[in-house]
Enzyme design. Structure first.
Site, PDB file in Angstrom:
ATOM      1  N   HIS A 211     -57.966  10.543  40.172  1.00  0.00           N
ATOM      2  CA  HIS A 211     -58.209   9.561  39.064  1.00  0.00           C
ATOM      3  C   HIS A 211     -59.480   8.808  39.642  1.00  0.00           C
ATOM      4  O   HIS A 211     -59.881   8.438  40.658  1.00  0.00           O
ATOM      5  CB  HIS A 211     -57.132   8.342  39.131  1.00  0.00           C
ATOM      6  CG  HIS A 211     -55.777   8.914  38.966  1.00  0.00           C
ATOM      7  ND1 HIS A 211     -55.112   8.737  37.823  1.00  0.00           N
ATOM      8  CD2 HIS A 211     -54.666   9.452  39.800  1.00  0.00           C
ATOM      9  CE1 HIS A 211     -53.876   9.228  37.899  1.00  0.00           C
ATOM     10  NE2 HIS A 211     -53.488   9.711  39.000  1.00  0.00           N
TER      11      HIS A 211
ATOM     12  N   HIS B  19     -54.990  16.086  41.020  1.00  0.00           N
ATOM     13  CA  HIS B  19     -55.717  15.492  40.032  1.00  0.00           C
ATOM     14  C   HIS B  19     -56.344  14.306  40.704  1.00  0.00           C
ATOM     15  O   HIS B  19     -55.495  13.649  41.240  1.00  0.00           O
ATOM     16  CB  HIS B  19     -55.173  15.240  38.772  1.00  0.00           C
ATOM     17  CG  HIS B  19     -53.809  14.469  38.848  1.00  0.00           C
ATOM     18  ND1 HIS B  19     -52.676  15.163  39.318  1.00  0.00           N
ATOM     19  CD2 HIS B  19     -53.527  13.387  38.503  1.00  0.00           C
ATOM     20  CE1 HIS B  19     -51.565  14.319  39.312  1.00  0.00           C
ATOM     21  NE2 HIS B  19     -51.938  13.152  38.920  1.00  0.00           N
TER      22      HIS B  19
END
Ligand code: AMP
Ligand code: ZN
Length: 142
Positions: A102, A100
């Site tokens: 950010h 993931h």
């Protein structure tokens, strides 16, 4: 999909999220514990633990979505800047083992730090040591 992965469950709609973008390969949603308004997570839909594990086409699609979302996230919260980054592996601080990125909006005088703050004690490396490391990285590419 990995059954015990919270981000796979978000992609599958089994856990709710504030979705901001979705295509065939990529999903983006607001971080539930945001460091700033608009803090967004951008993930591949497939379960891959680290950036190192991504197939080339997934990596390309993931970055294309991030590239598209950065100005959208900034505009949505009227932020003049953002930090964009990945915790890549447990020792780096990655808590959810599903890749993931950010996107963290930043504001003047928001009390945050530059991305340099993530490192530990800075090593004092001589120029020859830097040259040797650069050679090792170049040689290690596959
Ligand atoms: P990392 O430390 O890079 O693994 O970051 C994981 C991020 O996922 C943290 O910023 C969490 O706040 C966020 N997070 C964990 N669970 C959820 C969830 N259910 N929905 C949205 N964000 C989440
Ligand atoms: Zn997953």
């Amino acid at each position: 999909m990995s059954d015990d992965c919270i981000f796979c469950q978000i992609v599958a709609g089994e856990i709710p999220s504030h979705t901001v973008y979705e295509d065939d390969d990529v999903f983006a949603f607001l971080d539930v514990n945001p460091l700033a308004p608009g803090h967004t997570l951008v993930i591949p839909k497939g379960h891959h633990e680290r950036l190192n594990d991504l197939p080339d086409d997934t990596a390309e699609n993931l970055y294309a979505a991030i590239h598209d979302l950065i100005p959208a996230v900034e505009a949505a919260v009227d932020a003049p800047a953002s930090n964009v980054g990945f915790n890549n592996g447990a020792e780096s601080g990655q808590e959810v083992p599903h890749v993931h990125g950010h996107v963290i909006p930043r504001f003047a005088d928001d009390g945050g730090s530059p991305i340099h703050a993530v490192g530990g004690t800075a090593p004092d490396l001589e120029d020859e040591e830097l040259a040797a490391i650069a050679d090792d990285v170049a040689a290690a590419r596959s």
